[in-house]
Design a protein around this motif. Structure first.
Motif, PDB file in Angstrom:
ATOM      1  N   UNK A 267     -47.188 -24.237 -19.234  1.00 25.83           N
ATOM      2  CA  UNK A 267     -46.432 -23.010 -18.991  1.00 25.83           C
ATOM      3  C   UNK A 267     -45.953 -22.923 -17.540  1.00 25.83           C
ATOM      4  N   UNK A 268     -46.562 -23.722 -16.664  1.00 31.74           N
ATOM      5  CA  UNK A 268     -46.171 -23.734 -15.253  1.00 31.74           C
ATOM      6  C   UNK A 268     -45.109 -24.804 -14.962  1.00 31.74           C
ATOM      7  N   UNK A 269     -44.608 -25.479 -15.987  1.00 29.55           N
ATOM      8  CA  UNK A 269     -43.585 -26.511 -15.814  1.00 29.55           C
ATOM      9  C   UNK A 269     -42.321 -25.898 -15.197  1.00 29.55           C
ATOM     10  N   UNK A 270     -41.650 -26.597 -14.302  1.00 35.22           N
ATOM     11  CA  UNK A 270     -40.447 -26.028 -13.656  1.00 35.22           C
ATOM     12  C   UNK A 270     -39.364 -25.580 -14.628  1.00 35.22           C
ATOM     13  N   UNK A 271     -39.284 -26.193 -15.814  1.00 33.37           N
ATOM     14  CA  UNK A 271     -38.246 -25.817 -16.775  1.00 33.37           C
ATOM     15  C   UNK A 271     -38.715 -24.778 -17.791  1.00 33.37           C
ATOM     16  N   UNK A 272     -39.961 -24.341 -17.665  1.00 27.33           N
ATOM     17  CA  UNK A 272     -40.446 -23.301 -18.575  1.00 27.33           C
ATOM     18  C   UNK A 272     -39.775 -21.972 -18.251  1.00 27.33           C
ATOM     19  N   UNK A 273     -39.231 -21.337 -19.288  1.00 28.30           N
ATOM     20  CA  UNK A 273     -38.562 -20.040 -19.108  1.00 28.30           C
ATOM     21  C   UNK A 273     -39.391 -18.906 -19.684  1.00 28.30           C
ATOM     22  N   UNK A 274     -40.672 -19.161 -19.899  1.00 26.24           N
ATOM     23  CA  UNK A 274     -41.522 -18.146 -20.516  1.00 26.24           C
ATOM     24  C   UNK A 274     -41.543 -16.830 -19.774  1.00 26.24           C
ATOM     25  N   UNK A 275     -41.557 -16.891 -18.452  1.00 32.19           N
ATOM     26  CA  UNK A 275     -41.603 -15.664 -17.652  1.00 32.19           C
ATOM     27  C   UNK A 275     -40.251 -14.980 -17.552  1.00 32.19           C
ATOM     28  N   UNK A 276     -39.220 -15.576 -18.145  1.00 35.84           N
ATOM     29  CA  UNK A 276     -37.885 -14.971 -18.164  1.00 35.84           C
ATOM     30  C   UNK A 276     -37.372 -14.895 -19.597  1.00 35.84           C
ATOM     31  N   UNK A 277     -38.273 -14.663 -20.535  1.00 36.92           N
ATOM     32  CA  UNK A 277     -37.947 -14.721 -21.965  1.00 36.92           C
ATOM     33  C   UNK A 277     -36.756 -13.834 -22.316  1.00 36.92           C
ATOM     34  N   UNK A 278     -36.807 -12.573 -21.930  1.00 34.56           N
ATOM     35  CA  UNK A 278     -35.734 -11.642 -22.302  1.00 34.56           C
ATOM     36  C   UNK A 278     -34.386 -12.114 -21.784  1.00 34.56           C
ATOM     37  N   UNK A 279     -34.381 -12.630 -20.564  1.00 35.63           N
ATOM     38  CA  UNK A 279     -33.128 -13.082 -19.945  1.00 35.63           C
ATOM     39  C   UNK A 279     -32.531 -14.263 -20.693  1.00 35.63           C
ATOM     40  N   UNK A 280     -33.351 -15.272 -20.992  1.00 34.57           N
ATOM     41  CA  UNK A 280     -32.785 -16.487 -21.606  1.00 34.57           C
ATOM     42  C   UNK A 280     -32.387 -16.251 -23.055  1.00 34.57           C
ATOM     43  N   UNK A 281     -33.111 -15.393 -23.765  1.00 32.30           N
ATOM     44  CA  UNK A 281     -32.697 -15.086 -25.134  1.00 32.30           C
ATOM     45  C   UNK A 281     -31.339 -14.398 -25.133  1.00 32.30           C
ATOM     46  N   UNK A 282     -31.153 -13.494 -24.214  1.00 28.39           N
ATOM     47  CA  UNK A 282     -29.924 -12.702 -24.192  1.00 28.39           C
ATOM     48  C   UNK A 282     -28.733 -13.492 -23.650  1.00 28.39           C
ATOM     49  N   UNK A 283     -28.941 -14.321 -22.643  1.00 23.75           N
ATOM     50  CA  UNK A 283     -27.819 -14.920 -21.930  1.00 23.75           C
ATOM     51  C   UNK A 283     -27.503 -16.353 -22.335  1.00 23.75           C
ATOM     52  N   UNK A 284     -28.379 -17.015 -23.044  1.00 21.64           N
ATOM     53  CA  UNK A 284     -28.111 -18.404 -23.440  1.00 21.64           C
ATOM     54  C   UNK A 284     -26.889 -18.463 -24.355  1.00 21.64           C
ATOM     55  N   UNK A 285     -26.200 -19.616 -24.332  1.00 22.98           N
ATOM     56  CA  UNK A 285     -25.043 -19.769 -25.216  1.00 22.98           C
ATOM     57  C   UNK A 285     -25.290 -20.804 -26.321  1.00 22.98           C
ATOM     58  N   UNK A 286     -26.213 -21.743 -26.093  1.00 21.57           N
ATOM     59  CA  UNK A 286     -26.617 -22.700 -27.122  1.00 21.57           C
ATOM     60  C   UNK A 286     -28.141 -22.713 -27.177  1.00 21.57           C
ATOM     61  N   UNK A 287     -28.670 -22.507 -28.371  1.00 26.58           N
ATOM     62  CA  UNK A 287     -30.125 -22.465 -28.558  1.00 26.58           C
ATOM     63  C   UNK A 287     -30.524 -23.537 -29.563  1.00 26.58           C
ATOM     64  N   UNK A 288     -31.447 -24.394 -29.151  1.00 26.98           N
ATOM     65  CA  UNK A 288     -31.956 -25.423 -30.058  1.00 26.98           C
ATOM     66  C   UNK A 288     -33.369 -25.050 -30.485  1.00 26.98           C
ATOM     67  N   UNK A 289     -33.550 -24.856 -31.784  1.00 32.04           N
ATOM     68  CA  UNK A 289     -34.844 -24.504 -32.351  1.00 32.04           C
ATOM     69  C   UNK A 289     -35.556 -25.772 -32.801  1.00 32.04           C
ATOM     70  N   UNK A 290     -36.782 -25.962 -32.327  1.00 32.83           N
ATOM     71  CA  UNK A 290     -37.564 -27.143 -32.682  1.00 32.83           C
ATOM     72  C   UNK A 290     -38.867 -26.694 -33.328  1.00 32.83           C
ATOM     73  N   UNK A 291     -38.937 -26.803 -34.647  1.00 26.14           N
ATOM     74  CA  UNK A 291     -40.147 -26.363 -35.345  1.00 26.14           C
ATOM     75  C   UNK A 291     -40.384 -24.879 -35.226  1.00 26.14           C
ATOM     76  N   UNK A 292     -39.338 -24.132 -35.013  1.00 22.94           N
ATOM     77  CA  UNK A 292     -39.411 -22.669 -34.897  1.00 22.94           C
ATOM     78  C   UNK A 292     -38.451 -22.051 -35.903  1.00 22.94           C
TER      79      UNK A 292
END
Length: 581
Positions: A267-292
């Protein structure tokens, strides 16, 4: 002596006595042949002797106090090992108790096999009132991936083979295997019995994605300015950890991990967006779901949390074709197993892949820093009584210091807040309520996690959630498992401050016994019990328990007013707007 008698006497002298086997031993041999060496269950008619025989033959038989928790243990064993967990129950009521776990396993895609003894077919079919009479196969069928009944000893090998293959192939799930009481003592020739057994070969073969599907997904990713990858627990189950890390770090795409996928990458990985969940869900333009899956946990892929309608493109990797387009259009479906799909995508990135725009990554990092900063002071609060954040801050440190420990988590506020507060560093170390959000998985999951991995287990429970399976602390003590249970005790469901609106003597429907001492319950069975009132005390008590490897229960006193109604999913709890005059 007659000629016939002389012949019979000579024959009896010449032919050695045949070696025999029976249904009991054939079931045991079939399980062992396929590497299924642990059974979770509750003994009783008609499977009591079977449990004894299985134990005598080297299978580990873990006896629970209730079948539902044995079933939950089998289900999470399947998730952790990729082999179907085995749950064994008695007929009718015992079967029904296990059925909740079977249905939950199917919903969550955990491979398990529920094996239940049952009444005799000829009596059940005529409804003549046999002991615990019930048509269990018919009841189980709608609630699991597959259901089978074995009536003859010579079919046991095939029956178990079919159950194994059904449980783990394609999208994993629960399987029911019905074994009538008359099957167990059926006798047959031992050599014929051995030949009837089946070792299942390649039950879950790799399913490679179509090259055109891979290329389509790559083209969509190339056109993204704000890409995002979401990992679900299916990605954790796949055990394609190295492939996933390689793809993320090569592509440079930020990622979110659903709760049981946490730790696939730290969860501390530089590319983890967990602490910005609301932002990335709302603003992303392409979402890739993997086993979700785009179910309620992700707001079905639409609505306010996803920003502008129709502004996103979705790529989805799943082994089940019917999952595509379940809620929104999937512009680039990839059907196959996750390891094969991710490897194919990684290869297709090539050597000159252009990583996402710097401004997208900078925006995510800025939001992460902001949110982490806001949370930091709350997690360090050392108050009495504790609030949820202060208590979880202490446990966050425990897991950081012991990244190989397994965290089991359930409750309302206890679960909702822990998801965001406690960082995970390794895959398949966080186990929780999953897709249904069902309470009561705690002790079953904790027991199986300890049995299957040998790692220390920290079970963080709301006081309400613990009540569903709390008696299994005796099971934890009986098998001397390295499980530390922490109960966030705020005297009630959600909180302990509600009052009876009628003014009557009964307490409010959500209120428990005030200041209950759950730690005494563990002490009653020979485990360690600790009562704590501050985060510092909680940290010390949990650290000592985890280091000792001994069964421990810590009663953590939480402010009764600290909880929120229904946790973070209050919007799912209908409210009446009508008042009687």
């Amino acid at each position: 002596m007659t000629i016939v008698a002389k012949v019979e006497e000579a024959t009896s002298r010449q032919e050695p006595e045949r070696e025999l086997t029976d249904g009991f031993h054939l079931i045991i041999d079939a399980l062992k042949l396929n590497g299924l060496n642990t059974i979770y269950g509750v003994p009783g008619i008609p499977i009591t002797d079977f449990g004894r025989m299985a134990q005598a033959e080297g299978i580990r038989v873990i006896s629970f106090r209730h079948e539902q928790h044995a079933g939950n243990a089998a289900a999470i064993a399947g998730f952790l090992t990729k082999k179907p967990g085995i749950c064994l129950t008695v007929s009718a009521p015992g079967f029904l108790n296990g059925l909740t776990a079977l249905a939950n396993a199917t919903t969550n895609c955990f491979p398990m096999i529920l094996i239940s003894g049952s009444s005799e077919r000829e009596i059940v079919d005529l409804q003549q009132g046999d002991y615990e009479e019930m048509d269990q196969l018919a009841i189980a069928k709608p609630l699991c991936k597959a259901a089978f009944r074995v009536l003859h000893a010579e079919d046991i090998g095939i029956g178990i083979a079919r159950a194994i293959r059904a449980a783990v192939s394609g999208r994993p799930g629960g399987v029911y295997l019905d074994l009538p009481a008359k099957l167990f003592p059926q006798v047959m020739d031992a050599e014929a019995g051995r030949k009837s057994l089946v070792k299942v070969i390649d039950p879950a073969p790799a399913q490679l994605p179509a090259p055109s599907a891979v290329q389509r997904a790559i083209e969509v990713l190339k056109g993204a300015r704000k890409p995002l990858v979401i990992f679900g627990k299916g990605a954790a189950y796949a055990q394609a950890d190295d492939e996933i890390r390689d793809f993320i770090e090569t592509s440079g795409i930020p990622f979110l991990q659903m709760s049981m996928a946490k730790g696939l990458l730290p969860d501390t990985h530089p590319l983890s967006a967990g602490a910005a969940r609301s932002t990335v869900l709302k603003e992303s333009d392409v979402v890739m779901l993997v086993g979700a899956r785009l179910n309620w946990l992700l707001s079905h892929g639409k609505g306010k949390s996803w920003g502008e309608p129709h502004s996103k493109k979705f790529i989805q990797i799943d082994i089940e074709p019917k999952e595509m387009d379940s809620n929104v259009e999937i512009v680039a479906p990839m059907v196959g197993d996750i390891g094969s799909c991710i490897s194919a995508l990684r290869d297709a990135l090539g050597k000159n892949w252009t990583q996402p725009p710097a401004d997208w990554l900078a925006a995510i990092n800025a939001k992460k820093d902001e949110n982490i900063g806001k949370m930091a002071s709350r997690l360090k609060k050392n108050s009495t009584p504790m609030d949820f954040h202060g208590a979880l801050g202490a446990l966050r440190t425990v897991i950081k210091e012991r990244p190989d420990a397994i965290l089991v988590n359930e409750g309302a506020n206890t679960l909702d807040l822990a998801r965001g507060v406690i960082d995970m560093y390794q895959p398949r170390k966080r186990l929780d309520v999953g897709t249904w959000g069902v309470m009561g998985i705690g002790m079953g999951f904790a027991i199986a996690a300890a049995i299957e991995t040998g790692k220390p287990v920290l079970a963080v429970e709301g006081d309400s959630a613990f009540g569903f399976s709390g008696m299994e602390v005796e099971t934890i003590c009986r098998y001397n498992l390295p499980v530390c249970v922490v109960i966030f005790n705020n005297n009630g469901i959600y909180r302990g401050t509600d009052v009876n609106p009628s003014g009557g003597e009964d307490v409010a429907t959500t209120v428990f016994v005030e200041n209950a001492r759950y730690d005494k319950m563990m002490e009653a069975f020979g485990g360690g019990g600790v009562h704590v009132t501050t985060p510092d005390e909680l940290y010390r008590a949990v650290s000592e328990a985890m280091d000792s490897g001994k069964p421990t229960l810590i009663n953590a006193v939480i402010d009764p007013a600290a909880g929120t109604e229904s946790g973070r999913i209050g919007n799912l709890n209908p409210q009446s707007t009508v008042r009687k005059n």
